[in-house]
Design a protein around this motif. Structure first.
Motif, short mmCIF file in Angstrom:
data_model
loop_
_atom_site.label_atom_id
_atom_site.label_comp_id
_atom_site.label_asym_id
_atom_site.label_seq_id
_atom_site.Cartn_x
_atom_site.Cartn_y
_atom_site.Cartn_z
N THR A 279 0.82 -1.20 0.00
CA THR A 279 0.00 0.00 0.00
C THR A 279 0.87 1.26 0.00
OG1 THR A 279 -0.09 0.10 2.41
CG2 THR A 279 -1.78 -1.23 1.30
N GLN A 280 0.24 2.39 -0.22
CA GLN A 280 0.96 3.66 -0.19
C GLN A 280 1.56 3.90 1.19
OE1 GLN A 280 1.52 5.54 -2.78
NE2 GLN A 280 2.54 7.24 -1.74
N ALA A 281 0.82 3.53 2.23
CA ALA A 281 1.32 3.71 3.60
C ALA A 281 2.57 2.87 3.85
CB ALA A 281 0.24 3.35 4.61
N VAL A 282 2.60 1.66 3.31
CA VAL A 282 3.78 0.80 3.47
C VAL A 282 4.98 1.42 2.76
CG1 VAL A 282 4.77 -1.45 2.91
CG2 VAL A 282 2.42 -1.30 3.74
N ARG A 283 4.77 1.94 1.56
CA ARG A 283 5.88 2.55 0.82
C ARG A 283 6.40 3.80 1.52
NH1 ARG A 283 2.39 1.10 -3.39
NH2 ARG A 283 1.67 3.26 -3.67
N GLN A 284 5.53 4.52 2.19
CA GLN A 284 5.94 5.76 2.85
C GLN A 284 6.55 5.51 4.22
OE1 GLN A 284 2.34 8.11 2.86
NE2 GLN A 284 2.72 8.94 0.82
N ARG A 285 6.09 4.45 4.93
CA ARG A 285 6.57 4.19 6.30
C ARG A 285 6.84 2.70 6.49
NH1 ARG A 285 2.19 7.34 6.56
NH2 ARG A 285 0.88 5.61 7.29
N PRO A 286 7.77 2.12 5.73
CA PRO A 286 7.99 0.68 5.81
C PRO A 286 8.52 0.20 7.16
CG PRO A 286 9.74 1.73 4.55
CD PRO A 286 8.70 2.78 4.79
N GLY A 287 9.12 1.08 7.92
CA GLY A 287 9.66 0.68 9.21
C GLY A 287 8.61 0.52 10.28
N THR A 288 7.46 1.17 10.10
CA THR A 288 6.41 1.14 11.13
C THR A 288 5.07 0.65 10.60
OG1 THR A 288 5.89 3.47 10.69
CG2 THR A 288 7.48 3.01 12.44
N GLU A 289 4.88 0.68 9.29
CA GLU A 289 3.61 0.25 8.68
C GLU A 289 3.81 -1.10 8.00
OE1 GLU A 289 -0.45 0.89 8.01
OE2 GLU A 289 0.95 2.26 9.03
N ALA A 290 3.34 -2.16 8.64
CA ALA A 290 3.51 -3.51 8.08
C ALA A 290 2.58 -3.71 6.89
CB ALA A 290 3.23 -4.56 9.14
N PRO A 291 2.99 -4.48 5.89
CA PRO A 291 2.10 -4.78 4.78
C PRO A 291 0.83 -5.49 5.27
CG PRO A 291 4.35 -5.41 4.25
CD PRO A 291 4.32 -5.07 5.69
N PRO A 292 -0.35 -5.03 4.89
CA PRO A 292 -1.58 -5.75 5.28
C PRO A 292 -1.51 -7.19 4.82
CG PRO A 292 -2.09 -3.61 4.29
CD PRO A 292 -0.63 -3.83 4.07
N ALA A 293 -1.92 -8.10 5.71
CA ALA A 293 -1.81 -9.52 5.40
C ALA A 293 -3.04 -10.28 5.88
CB ALA A 293 -0.55 -10.12 6.03
N GLU A 294 -3.45 -11.28 5.11
CA GLU A 294 -4.52 -12.16 5.52
C GLU A 294 -4.12 -13.60 5.23
OE1 GLU A 294 -8.12 -11.57 3.40
OE2 GLU A 294 -7.22 -11.72 1.42
N THR A 295 -4.45 -14.50 6.14
CA THR A 295 -4.09 -15.90 6.00
C THR A 295 -4.96 -16.56 4.92
OG1 THR A 295 -3.43 -16.03 8.32
CG2 THR A 295 -3.84 -18.11 7.18
N VAL A 296 -4.32 -17.26 4.00
CA VAL A 296 -5.05 -17.94 2.93
C VAL A 296 -5.02 -19.46 3.12
CG1 VAL A 296 -4.70 -16.09 1.29
CG2 VAL A 296 -3.05 -17.96 1.40
N LYS A 297 -4.16 -19.93 4.04
CA LYS A 297 -4.10 -21.37 4.30
C LYS A 297 -3.57 -21.61 5.70
CE LYS A 297 -1.77 -25.63 3.02
NZ LYS A 297 -0.66 -26.25 2.29
#
Length: 199
Positions: free
Chosen positions: A181-199
């Protein structure tokens, strides 16, 4: 008192004449031209980009000024019949992220937090077709490293969908769909990539 004023006036006139003779114009207003020019951070010069080796052009995300910024690279995709094109591309991109930045990249302020040694493999028997498995569990990576990998993959042929990628550790480790996301690109040290379990 008049003699003192006369001497002061003569001294001032003589000083002005001396400065003018040296090509220096006297002024009572202080001049401040600011700091000297410096390299613009996070920007690569055209000559530095053009000097890269031949191969397939790709973009990878490096860390610069505490943000994720794309850098142009070239990769060679090995012809390995034992793996799919998607896995080979994912491994090549990961290898690029593991490489230390070039001297021009370092001078522009780029760095990478991705460490070497991770091997990419395709999906297991019960995994989604677009899953990628790492020999190192993704959740054990640093915040910057995971963000670099997710955003690099999400913008490539390794993606599992629009700006997302499905990653998991070895064996039967859980698979998660990560988004860049844009937030991840701007603050990668504090904004974790959104994740959802698929298995």
């Amino acid at each position: 008192m008049n003699r003192r004023r006369l001497r002061a006036a003569l001294l001032a006139a003589a000083l002005t004449a001396t400065l003018a003779g040296c090509g220096i114009r006297s002024t009572e207003v202080p001049t401040d031209f600011g700091p000297g020019p410096s390299r613009v951070p996070c920007v690569m010069s055209g000559s530095s980009i053009a000097s890269q080796s031949s191969g397939i052009p790709v973009q990878v995300f490096l860390v610069c000024a505490a943000q994720l910024v794309t850098v142009d690279r070239t990769v060679r995709i090995p012809a390995d019949k034992a793996t799919t094109d998607r896995v080979r591309i994912a491994q090549a991109l990961l290898d690029e992220l593991e490489h230390p930045p070039s001297d021009p990249e370092k001078q522009a302020g780029f760095a990478t937090d991705v460490r070497g040694g991770t091997v990419v493999s395709g999906p297991g028997d019960d995994d989604p077709d677009d899953a990628l498995r790492f020999s190192t569990p993704p959740e054990s990576l640093s915040a910057f490293a995971l963000a670099q990998i997710v955003c690099t993959y999400a913008d490539s042929a390794a993606a599992a969908g629009e700006r997302s990628v499905i990653l998991g550790g070895p064996g039967d480790a859980p698979l998660r769909r990560y988004e860049c996301t844009q937030a991840v690109r701007q603050r990668p040290g504090t904004e974790a990539p959104p994740a959802e379990t698929v298995k």
